[in-house]
Write a protein that holds these residues in place. Structure first.
Motif, PDB file in Angstrom:
ATOM      1  N   ASP A 104      -9.482  20.962 -15.389  1.00 15.18           N
ATOM      2  CA  ASP A 104      -8.862  20.339 -16.029  1.00 15.18           C
ATOM      3  C   ASP A 104      -8.632  19.390 -15.296  1.00 15.18           C
ATOM      4  O   ASP A 104      -8.054  17.821 -16.002  1.00 15.18           O
ATOM      5  N   TRP A 105      -8.408  19.318 -13.913  1.00 13.92           N
ATOM      6  CA  TRP A 105      -7.969  18.047 -13.036  1.00 13.92           C
ATOM      7  C   TRP A 105      -8.796  17.273 -12.589  1.00 13.92           C
ATOM      8  O   TRP A 105      -8.650  15.933 -12.961  1.00 13.92           O
ATOM      9  N   CYS A 107     -11.255  16.401 -15.244  1.00 15.34           N
ATOM     10  CA  CYS A 107     -11.115  16.088 -16.455  1.00 15.34           C
ATOM     11  C   CYS A 107     -10.182  14.703 -17.077  1.00 15.34           C
ATOM     12  O   CYS A 107     -10.385  13.338 -17.376  1.00 15.34           O
ATOM     13  N   SER A 108      -9.084  15.446 -16.474  1.00 14.75           N
ATOM     14  CA  SER A 108      -7.862  14.578 -17.236  1.00 14.75           C
ATOM     15  C   SER A 108      -8.196  13.227 -15.588  1.00 14.75           C
ATOM     16  O   SER A 108      -7.601  12.367 -16.559  1.00 14.75           O
ATOM     17  N   ARG A 109      -8.424  13.640 -14.938  1.00 12.59           N
ATOM     18  CA  ARG A 109      -8.201  12.115 -13.582  1.00 12.59           C
ATOM     19  C   ARG A 109      -9.791  11.466 -14.470  1.00 12.59           C
ATOM     20  O   ARG A 109      -9.427  10.360 -14.154  1.00 12.59           O
ATOM     21  N   TRP A 110     -10.142  11.590 -14.692  1.00  9.96           N
ATOM     22  CA  TRP A 110     -11.238  10.600 -15.153  1.00  9.96           C
ATOM     23  C   TRP A 110     -11.604  10.613 -16.992  1.00  9.96           C
ATOM     24  O   TRP A 110     -12.724  10.096 -17.212  1.00  9.96           O
ATOM     25  N   ASP A 111     -10.535  11.413 -17.679  1.00 12.72           N
ATOM     26  CA  ASP A 111     -10.451  10.848 -18.967  1.00 12.72           C
ATOM     27  C   ASP A 111     -11.983  11.527 -19.300  1.00 12.72           C
ATOM     28  O   ASP A 111     -12.750  10.674 -20.355  1.00 12.72           O
ATOM     29  N   SER A 170      -4.993  25.652 -15.306  1.00  7.76           N
ATOM     30  CA  SER A 170      -5.298  25.413 -17.012  1.00  7.76           C
ATOM     31  C   SER A 170      -6.630  25.110 -17.531  1.00  7.76           C
ATOM     32  O   SER A 170      -7.524  24.965 -15.222  1.00  7.76           O
ATOM     33  N   PRO A 172      -9.195  22.460 -19.827  1.00 11.93           N
ATOM     34  CA  PRO A 172      -9.239  21.646 -20.994  1.00 11.93           C
ATOM     35  C   PRO A 172      -9.421  22.194 -22.198  1.00 11.93           C
ATOM     36  O   PRO A 172      -9.359  23.579 -22.080  1.00 11.93           O
ATOM     37  N   THR A 173      -7.738  22.534 -23.418  1.00 15.33           N
ATOM     38  CA  THR A 173      -7.481  22.663 -24.799  1.00 15.33           C
ATOM     39  C   THR A 173      -8.880  22.316 -25.926  1.00 15.33           C
ATOM     40  O   THR A 173      -8.869  23.130 -26.620  1.00 15.33           O
TER      41      THR A 173
END
Length: 359
Positions: A104-105, A107-111, A170, A172-173
């Protein structure tokens, strides 16, 4: 440990990636390591040059656990090895914390999107949320039914309710599904998804037949045997059989395939290693069958299979694996399962097997 390890060819010898560094194992395919706070103290991760949705960048395969040290190690990689290019997607071979913990980190870090099989993604979401049946305390009645009575160990396990969410806070959703036989284009290579079972719900290994490469995840490891366990959420499962059947899929790959495992060093000798793993489990099954000349619980099988002191973390895997070997013999009707007056399941040699000897 694998006593026949010398039969394998370690292509890079004793070389290991230094912290924050990479080793290129094939053009555009890089090996890095992250530390783990367990007896198994590392995980191998893979960074692949990629072109995805019109962008040039990188694909990450497996993530490491969610802690500050692993995040810092990734930041070092990002600062020194990406050549200014973005991470385009994250692939997790399966749901275990060392593989999906930081998904999750990242994926969020790099969109960037997460790619997994449906089975692995679903279990990661359930366990990260500590849903009843897959939270840490679900193992207590399961293991008690299979003979674990040590009050100190039971109390220790009771305190592990949030064990998985600590390492995987967490997930990713949303995700992109991988499935058996799918071809995934990463950079200049086509990778075929090989789904494996027994170690986890729907493990995804990736094989590039043209270049004789296999990112094997945890399904084929050079030094240790992959854990195969019966867990509380699927108490009547037969994971050793699933695992042994899954191994046969890899025998169709080229003989000189370079295996890139999640633990240990890259090696050649895939068919040799599969033969070793088949022999290892055959020996364990014969050992368990002989022990069940008199009824035995899974807890009583643990010291037969694992002849060393075990902490709570190790015991959960050892007891699950002891039960998995009992279950294969039970499903094959070589053993019978009986329930004692104490409510504990025990296994004994089936009458036909006891009369005819071990087979």
């Amino acid at each position: 440990m694998n006593a026949l390890e010398a039969q394998l060819d370690y292509t890079f010898g004793d070389s290991l990636p230094a912290p924050g560094a990479l080793i290129e194992v094939a053009p555009g395919l890089h090996w890095l390591r992250m530390a783990l706070p367990f007896a198994l103290n590392h995980i191998n991760l893979w960074l692949l040059e990629d072109e995805f949705r019109g962008e040039t960048g990188w694909t990450i395969i497996d993530c490491g656990i969610a802690n500050d040290a692993t995040r810092a190690a990734w930041e070092t990689i990002f600062a020194t090895h990406l050549r200014g290019l973005p991470v385009l997607r994250v692939i997790a071979t399966h749901c275990h914390p060392d593989h999906v913990g930081l998904a999750d980190w990242l994926c969020s870090r790099w969109d960037a999107p997460l790619w997994m099989t449906a089975g692995e993604y679903g279990f990661a979401r359930m366990m990260s949320a500590a849903l009843p049946g897959v939270d840490g305390t679900a193992m207590l009645p399961h293991f008690q039914q299979h003979g674990l009575t040590d009050p100190v160990m039971l109390e220790t396990l009771q305190g592990r309710k949030s064990y998985y969410p600590t390492l995987v806070p967490s997930v990713p959703t949303a995700y992109t599904r991988l499935q058996e036989g799918q071809s995934v284009r990463i950079g200049q290579r086509d990778w075929r998804v090989i789904a494996g079972f027994g170690h986890s719900p729907e493990h995804a290994a990736l094989a590039c037949v043209e270049d004789a490469l296999l990112i094997s995840g945890d399904m084929v490891l050079p030094r240790i045997s992959t854990n195969v366990s019966v867990f509380a959420v699927e108490p009547e499962s037969n994971p050793v059989r699933q695992y042994l059947d899954s191994l046969q899929k890899y025998l169709t790959l080229p003989a000189d395939t370079l295996v890139l495992p999640s633990h240990g060093k890259p090696f050649r000798g895939l068919a040799t290693r599969i033969g070793q793993l088949n022999a290892h489990h055959a020996e364990r099954l014969a050992e368990v069958l002989a022990a069940c000349a008199k009824p035995k619980s899974a807890a009583e099988i643990v010291p037969i299979m694992f002849q060393r002191p075990l902490d709570a973390h190790q015991l959960t895997f050892a007891l699950g694996e002891a039960l998995a070997h009992l279950h294969l013999l039970w499903f094959d009707r070589t053993l019978e399962r009986i329930t004692g007056d104490d409510g504990i399941y025990r296994f004994r040699q089936a009458a036909s097997n006891a009369a005819g000897g071990a087979r």
